[in-house]
Scaffold this motif. Sequence first.
Motif, PDB file in Angstrom:
ATOM      1  N   ASP A 101       0.862  -1.116   0.016  1.00 25.54           N
ATOM      2  CA  ASP A 101      -0.011   0.012  -0.051  1.00 25.54           C
ATOM      3  C   ASP A 101       0.724   1.297  -0.047  1.00 25.54           C
ATOM      4  OD1 ASP A 101       1.084  -0.240   2.560  1.00 25.54           O
ATOM      5  OD2 ASP A 101      -0.774   0.162   3.626  1.00 25.54           O
ATOM      6  N   TRP A 102       2.046   1.113  -0.028  1.00 22.77           N
ATOM      7  CA  TRP A 102       3.263   2.276  -0.329  1.00 22.77           C
ATOM      8  C   TRP A 102       2.487   3.447  -1.366  1.00 22.77           C
ATOM      9  CZ3 TRP A 102       6.415   4.072   2.829  1.00 22.77           C
ATOM     10  CH2 TRP A 102       7.367   5.118   2.693  1.00 22.77           C
ATOM     11  N   GLY A 103       2.123   4.647  -1.131  1.00 22.92           N
ATOM     12  CA  GLY A 103       1.766   5.623  -1.772  1.00 22.92           C
ATOM     13  C   GLY A 103       2.895   6.136  -2.785  1.00 22.92           C
ATOM     14  N   ARG A 104       2.648   7.343  -3.584  1.00 20.96           N
ATOM     15  CA  ARG A 104       3.526   7.694  -4.567  1.00 20.96           C
ATOM     16  C   ARG A 104       4.668   8.384  -3.866  1.00 20.96           C
ATOM     17  NH1 ARG A 104       1.411  10.107 -10.082  1.00 20.96           N
ATOM     18  NH2 ARG A 104       3.108   9.210 -10.762  1.00 20.96           N
ATOM     19  N   SER A 105       5.850   8.481  -4.420  1.00 20.57           N
ATOM     20  CA  SER A 105       7.171   8.972  -3.890  1.00 20.57           C
ATOM     21  C   SER A 105       7.744   9.971  -4.499  1.00 20.57           C
ATOM     22  CB  SER A 105       7.907   7.739  -3.840  1.00 20.57           C
ATOM     23  OG  SER A 105       7.450   6.461  -3.033  1.00 20.57           O
ATOM     24  N   VAL A 106       8.613  10.732  -3.701  1.00 22.13           N
ATOM     25  CA  VAL A 106       9.813  11.454  -4.555  1.00 22.13           C
ATOM     26  C   VAL A 106      10.995  10.500  -4.112  1.00 22.13           C
ATOM     27  CG1 VAL A 106      11.230  13.561  -4.294  1.00 22.13           C
ATOM     28  CG2 VAL A 106       8.672  13.679  -3.991  1.00 22.13           C
ATOM     29  N   VAL A 107      11.671  10.201  -5.400  1.00 22.04           N
ATOM     30  CA  VAL A 107      12.611   9.152  -5.141  1.00 22.04           C
ATOM     31  C   VAL A 107      14.027   9.811  -5.616  1.00 22.04           C
ATOM     32  CG1 VAL A 107      13.435   6.866  -6.017  1.00 22.04           C
ATOM     33  CG2 VAL A 107      11.181   7.536  -5.714  1.00 22.04           C
ATOM     34  N   THR A 108      15.244   9.358  -4.920  1.00 20.48           N
ATOM     35  CA  THR A 108      16.616   9.777  -5.435  1.00 20.48           C
ATOM     36  C   THR A 108      17.320   8.465  -5.317  1.00 20.48           C
ATOM     37  OG1 THR A 108      18.426  11.214  -5.426  1.00 20.48           O
ATOM     38  CG2 THR A 108      17.383  10.554  -3.318  1.00 20.48           C
ATOM     39  N   ILE A 109      18.211   8.218  -6.560  1.00 24.65           N
ATOM     40  CA  ILE A 109      18.908   6.911  -6.717  1.00 24.65           C
ATOM     41  C   ILE A 109      20.298   7.246  -6.840  1.00 24.65           C
ATOM     42  CG2 ILE A 109      19.148   4.963  -8.271  1.00 24.65           C
ATOM     43  CD1 ILE A 109      16.479   5.907  -9.374  1.00 24.65           C
ATOM     44  N   GLY A 110      20.987   6.602  -6.122  1.00 24.03           N
ATOM     45  CA  GLY A 110      22.770   6.507  -5.922  1.00 24.03           C
ATOM     46  C   GLY A 110      23.180   5.604  -5.171  1.00 24.03           C
ATOM     47  N   SER A 111      24.756   5.514  -5.503  1.00 24.82           N
ATOM     48  CA  SER A 111      25.456   4.796  -4.180  1.00 24.82           C
ATOM     49  C   SER A 111      25.578   5.310  -2.970  1.00 24.82           C
ATOM     50  CB  SER A 111      26.710   4.509  -4.886  1.00 24.82           C
ATOM     51  OG  SER A 111      26.859   3.602  -5.906  1.00 24.82           O
ATOM     52  N   PHE A 112      25.589   7.022  -3.230  1.00 27.56           N
ATOM     53  CA  PHE A 112      25.681   7.642  -1.945  1.00 27.56           C
ATOM     54  C   PHE A 112      26.544   7.424  -0.830  1.00 27.56           C
ATOM     55  CE2 PHE A 112      21.031   8.354  -3.307  1.00 27.56           C
ATOM     56  CZ  PHE A 112      21.236   9.497  -3.724  1.00 27.56           C
ATOM     57  N   ASP A 113      27.900   6.911  -1.236  1.00 30.89           N
ATOM     58  CA  ASP A 113      29.121   6.389  -0.441  1.00 30.89           C
ATOM     59  C   ASP A 113      29.451   7.631   0.204  1.00 30.89           C
ATOM     60  OD1 ASP A 113      30.714   4.939   0.933  1.00 30.89           O
ATOM     61  OD2 ASP A 113      32.098   4.977  -0.821  1.00 30.89           O
ATOM     62  N   LEU A 150      35.532   2.048   0.748  1.00 22.06           N
ATOM     63  CA  LEU A 150      33.982   2.381   1.197  1.00 22.06           C
ATOM     64  C   LEU A 150      34.301   3.644   2.145  1.00 22.06           C
ATOM     65  CD1 LEU A 150      32.031  -0.639   1.677  1.00 22.06           C
ATOM     66  CD2 LEU A 150      31.611   1.175  -0.085  1.00 22.06           C
ATOM     67  N   LEU A 151      33.623   4.618   2.078  1.00 20.00           N
ATOM     68  CA  LEU A 151      33.366   5.601   3.080  1.00 20.00           C
ATOM     69  C   LEU A 151      32.701   5.436   4.183  1.00 20.00           C
ATOM     70  CD1 LEU A 151      33.618   8.643   0.356  1.00 20.00           C
ATOM     71  CD2 LEU A 151      35.634   7.575   1.626  1.00 20.00           C
ATOM     72  N   ALA A 152      31.610   4.664   4.140  1.00 23.99           N
ATOM     73  CA  ALA A 152      30.644   4.246   5.044  1.00 23.99           C
ATOM     74  C   ALA A 152      30.123   2.954   4.539  1.00 23.99           C
ATOM     75  CB  ALA A 152      29.490   5.253   5.218  1.00 23.99           C
ATOM     76  N   PRO A 153      29.872   1.993   5.682  1.00 26.54           N
ATOM     77  CA  PRO A 153      29.507   0.658   5.410  1.00 26.54           C
ATOM     78  C   PRO A 153      27.756   0.901   5.071  1.00 26.54           C
ATOM     79  CG  PRO A 153      29.862   0.832   7.591  1.00 26.54           C
ATOM     80  CD  PRO A 153      30.427   1.867   7.040  1.00 26.54           C
ATOM     81  N   GLN A 154      27.082   0.069   4.544  1.00 28.87           N
ATOM     82  CA  GLN A 154      25.667   0.187   4.235  1.00 28.87           C
ATOM     83  C   GLN A 154      24.836   0.425   5.526  1.00 28.87           C
ATOM     84  OE1 GLN A 154      24.153  -0.034   1.117  1.00 28.87           O
ATOM     85  NE2 GLN A 154      22.623   1.044   2.376  1.00 28.87           N
ATOM     86  N   PRO A 155      24.968   0.034   6.827  1.00 29.02           N
ATOM     87  CA  PRO A 155      23.982   0.474   8.023  1.00 29.02           C
ATOM     88  C   PRO A 155      24.445   1.993   8.066  1.00 29.02           C
ATOM     89  CG  PRO A 155      24.931  -1.832   8.347  1.00 29.02           C
ATOM     90  CD  PRO A 155      25.718  -1.118   6.893  1.00 29.02           C
ATOM     91  N   ARG A 156      25.800   2.067   8.012  1.00 30.04           N
ATOM     92  CA  ARG A 156      26.095   3.671   8.400  1.00 30.04           C
ATOM     93  C   ARG A 156      25.594   4.676   7.473  1.00 30.04           C
ATOM     94  NH1 ARG A 156      26.962   7.800  11.988  1.00 30.04           N
ATOM     95  NH2 ARG A 156      28.674   9.211  11.388  1.00 30.04           N
ATOM     96  N   ARG A 157      25.531   4.355   6.306  1.00 29.35           N
ATOM     97  CA  ARG A 157      24.725   5.173   5.198  1.00 29.35           C
ATOM     98  C   ARG A 157      23.162   5.340   5.388  1.00 29.35           C
ATOM     99  NH1 ARG A 157      26.275   2.557  -0.588  1.00 29.35           N
ATOM    100  NH2 ARG A 157      27.528   0.999   0.801  1.00 29.35           N
ATOM    101  N   ARG A 165      35.023   8.282   9.372  1.00 28.17           N
ATOM    102  CA  ARG A 165      34.769   7.182  10.307  1.00 28.17           C
ATOM    103  C   ARG A 165      35.299   5.755   9.658  1.00 28.17           C
ATOM    104  NH1 ARG A 165      29.344   6.276  13.745  1.00 28.17           N
ATOM    105  NH2 ARG A 165      30.502   8.093  15.031  1.00 28.17           N
ATOM    106  N   VAL A 166      35.784   5.081  10.479  1.00 30.85           N
ATOM    107  CA  VAL A 166      36.317   3.656  10.096  1.00 30.85           C
ATOM    108  C   VAL A 166      35.731   2.913  11.156  1.00 30.85           C
ATOM    109  CG1 VAL A 166      38.057   1.835   9.940  1.00 30.85           C
ATOM    110  CG2 VAL A 166      38.395   4.160   8.753  1.00 30.85           C
TER     111      VAL A 166
END
Length: 314
Positions: free
Chosen positions: A13-25, A70-77, A193-194
């Motif tokens: 039931d997720w409605g409409r969205s504003v989306v941005t896509i990228g690795s964002f590392d 990697l500048l940030a692991p996935q959970p940190r991102r 951060r590491v």
Amino acid sequence: MQRWRGLEEIPGDWGRSVVTIGSFDGVHRGHQLIINRAVERARELGVRSVVVTFDPHPSEVVRPGSHPPLLAPQPRRAELIEALGVDAVLVLPFTAEFSQESPETFVRQVLVDALRARLVIEGPNFRFGHRAAGDVALLAELGRAADFGVEVVDLQVRGTAGDGEPFSSTLIRRLVAAGDVAGAGEVLGRPHRVEGVVVHGARRGRELGYPTANVETVPHSAIPADGVYAGWLTADGELMPAAISVGTNPTFDGTARTVEAYAIDRVGLDLYGLHVAVDFLAYLRGMEKFDSIDALLDRMADDVKQARELTDAL
């Protein structure tokens, strides 16, 4: 903030969205511009904001062995993105099969069918689909046919880091590799951060009166150049001023490269097995081989004094 891994986790039931896509590392200051814009536009339109990112890094799948530091692991991102007010993060598993999808298939499956995009926010150099065949012009064309808009945000943020070079993950990696953690911090908007788990080492620091946390870093982490740094060690949610050593301990003829953090003036810490974070504030000196233990101890005392002064000043 909701966190999804794969399209199947998106609520029906997720409605409409504003989306941005990228690795964002790293979620650096350029990334923050685009994510903040997505959050702002979502609120204006009365819909929710979604950041779409990938795991593992696409280059590791497309060109195995070429994974950038990697500048940030996935959970940190995800934590950093959540702090910007995003409603949901979608992590798409980046597989060889996924890498073969055409731009049109990606748009239909992800943006239209799954996220019901109303608006997509991207930087001018955004690429997507097999062999990065899609660009913002194609995205806008596909959007017109699928009832979503496309907004392009100028990401040309600059500062003093890198002699005024535009902020980017590539610039941060270069600064970190050179030991310029202050410059990296300028681009990130916070200290580099590491992270990793504290493991048993040679215990020389304890014998010398400076017990250190020997951090087994997350794979592919961007580790600063060998040297001594001022910064912080975070364990169990507690932020502690620290003197940090990166290198092979040449005075003891070491060969393994380690990241070790001494929590200044803390006694009796038992951090073994804990996942900790090391934040790098400033470079103090290069890694040296000393002629005697006494000479090493004198220099370590000076390192700790400098680190204490720098962290106390903030």
